[in-house]
Every structure is written in C-alpha cells, then in structure tokens.
Design a protein around this motif. Structure first.
Motif, PDB file in Angstrom:
ATOM      1  N   SER A  30       0.865  -0.987  -0.010  1.00  0.00           N
ATOM      2  CA  SER A  30       0.066   0.042   0.023  1.00  0.00           C
ATOM      3  C   SER A  30       0.903   1.344  -0.045  1.00  0.00           C
ATOM      4  O   SER A  30       0.851   2.167   0.807  1.00  0.00           O
ATOM      5  N   ILE A  32       3.256   4.625  -0.772  1.00  0.00           N
ATOM      6  CA  ILE A  32       2.872   5.989  -1.053  1.00  0.00           C
ATOM      7  C   ILE A  32       4.176   6.411  -1.747  1.00  0.00           C
ATOM      8  O   ILE A  32       5.162   6.469  -1.458  1.00  0.00           O
ATOM      9  N   CYS A  68      -1.445  -0.807   6.219  1.00  0.00           N
ATOM     10  CA  CYS A  68      -1.731   0.461   6.163  1.00  0.00           C
ATOM     11  C   CYS A  68      -0.235   0.992   6.107  1.00  0.00           C
ATOM     12  O   CYS A  68       0.474   0.733   7.025  1.00  0.00           O
ATOM     13  N   ASN A  86      -2.189   5.100   3.255  1.00  0.00           N
ATOM     14  CA  ASN A  86      -2.870   4.318   2.125  1.00  0.00           C
ATOM     15  C   ASN A  86      -3.084   2.822   2.711  1.00  0.00           C
ATOM     16  O   ASN A  86      -2.187   2.148   3.252  1.00  0.00           O
ATOM     17  N   MET A 120      -6.679   6.995   1.983  1.00  0.00           N
ATOM     18  CA  MET A 120      -6.971   6.551   0.708  1.00  0.00           C
ATOM     19  C   MET A 120      -6.720   5.009   0.519  1.00  0.00           C
ATOM     20  O   MET A 120      -6.085   4.436   1.532  1.00  0.00           O
ATOM     21  N   GLY A 121      -7.402   4.527  -0.330  1.00  0.00           N
ATOM     22  CA  GLY A 121      -7.184   3.192  -0.804  1.00  0.00           C
ATOM     23  C   GLY A 121      -8.269   2.430  -1.206  1.00  0.00           C
ATOM     24  O   GLY A 121      -9.631   2.909  -1.282  1.00  0.00           O
ATOM     25  N   ILE A 181     -10.328   8.625  -1.766  1.00  0.00           N
ATOM     26  CA  ILE A 181      -9.844   9.489  -1.413  1.00  0.00           C
ATOM     27  C   ILE A 181     -10.344  10.265  -0.381  1.00  0.00           C
ATOM     28  O   ILE A 181     -11.344  11.002  -0.817  1.00  0.00           O
TER      29      ILE A 181
END
Length: 227
Positions: A30, A32, A68, A86, A120-121, A181
């Motif tokens: 996940s 970034i 996360c 994320n 987000m995600g 988001i």
C-alpha cells in the motif's frame, strides 16, 4: 515488488514509502509515492490491520494479511505538513474492515493534523457501510473524537451514478464504489474523477483509478478570511 520497481524505473523523480504485507518485499504494497523535489519525509511507518499491528499478522477472520502505510510529509517551500494513509482493507471480513477503519482514524487522530490529511485506498466497503461511516464520522460515529473526512469524489459528484470502482478488467461500473480518497471537510476539492480509460477494451487494472487534486486550508486561516 516487481510492479513497484517498474514505477521507480519509469518515474525516478518519485520516492516511495512502505513495505509489503507479508513483510519486506513479499505480498501486496500500500505504498505512498511522493515527488522528491517538492516534499520530504518527516516520519513514516506501517501497521498491520490486526490485533498485533506491529508485526505481520491478521485478525478478525481476515481472508488476507492487510497493511496500512502512512507518511508525514513536509512541503519544501512552505514547511507545512501533510499526513497520508494508504491501505487495502480485507475483502473477506466485514469486521476486519470496520476494525481497520477505526485503527486508521485513531492513528490519524494522534498526528494532530486535522486540516491536512489524506486517507485513501481500496476499502472493499460500499459507501453506506459502517467502515466508511467510521472514516467520515457519520451515523453511529458522529461523536467520535477522530478527524471527520469527506470523499473527495462525492464532494464534486454527489449525484453521480455508475460509480462502481471494481471492474474485474471488464469495464463494468455498476457495482459499489469501494475505492476512496478521503480528505478534511474544509479542504478545497479542485478535481476528482474515476478514470475509465482503456485501450480497445483492455484495462490497466481490475479497479478503476480514482484521482483527486486538493488544496488544504488551515481552519484558523479560513476563519480569518471569512471575517
């Protein structure tokens, strides 16, 4: 990890943060990505969506190990900070999704950046679910102390239909919106869209990408402007 390597190769101007869900470089990321010329990493980390978040693990009958990744970034021009989360919540356990949303918002609350955050995600949760209400601070969660968030897409497209973000490589958009988001309520949403681009019916992912362009506004500054 192979896919992340392709991003690094094609976009060397971006740095990345995050480890894979099975630890190290094994499993799903996940991650970034951030523009190195504009932002620097102040702090970052990862936690697992489980009762033992500090180590590779799963709980609450999760079908998969879920992670996360978070980062606290500083704008190199203004020195203002932004915190980003994320994640990819579990597709097999509603309880794990709800617990995951709670974990993320609790962690965000500790950052003390209620006016500058992104969560987000792929939440694997439809818009009317408890997991999404947890992030928004609505319904049963209206009195929670955590920051309240809004879905950037819905701010600009409140009545949009055919917003299903899982397409299974088919282009189908009639399912639930499960990719988000989230930003602060006082953020200025300049653009947000679900991209359905394809080449001759071939899609780059089994999900449609969701994008947003956002300006973060300090609440105190906003109050002064109103006066």
């Amino acid at each position: 990890h192979v896919q992340l390597g392709e991003f690094k190769k094609q976009f060397p101007e971006y740095g990345y943060i995050g480890v894979a869900s099975d630890g190290g470089t094994k499993g799903q990321y996940s991650a970034i990505l951030y523009l190195k010329s504009s932002l620097k990493v102040v702090d970052s980390g990862d936690f697992w969506i489980s009762e033992t978040p500090e180590k590779v693990s799963k709980s609450w009958r999760s079908a998969h190990i879920r992670i996360c990744t978070w980062a606290r970034l500083q704008d190199l021009k203004t020195s203002k900070e932004l915190v980003i989360y994320n994640t990819h919540l579990d597709d097999g356990s509603r309880q794990a999704r709800e617990k995951g949303a709670e974990m993320i918002m609790k962690h965000l609350h500790g950052q003390k950046l209620k006016d500058a955050f992104i969560v987000m995600g792929d939440f694997n949760a439809p818009e009317e679910s408890r997991a999404i209400a947890q992030v928004k601070g609505t319904g049963a969660f209206v009195n929670d102390p955590y920051p309240k968030a809004v879905d950037a897409f819905r701010v600009l497209n409140p009545e949009a239909k055919n917003v299903g973000t899982y397409n299974g490589f088919s282009g189908k958009d009639t399912g639930a919106k499960i990719d988000y988001i989230f930003v602060p309520k006082n953020a200025q949403i300049m653009e947000s869209e679900i991209l359905k681009t394809n080449q001759n019916g071939r899609y780059p992912s089994d999900h449609f990408p969701v994008i947003a362009r956002v300006r973060f506004i300090n609440s105190a500054a906003k109050a002064q402007i109103k006066k």
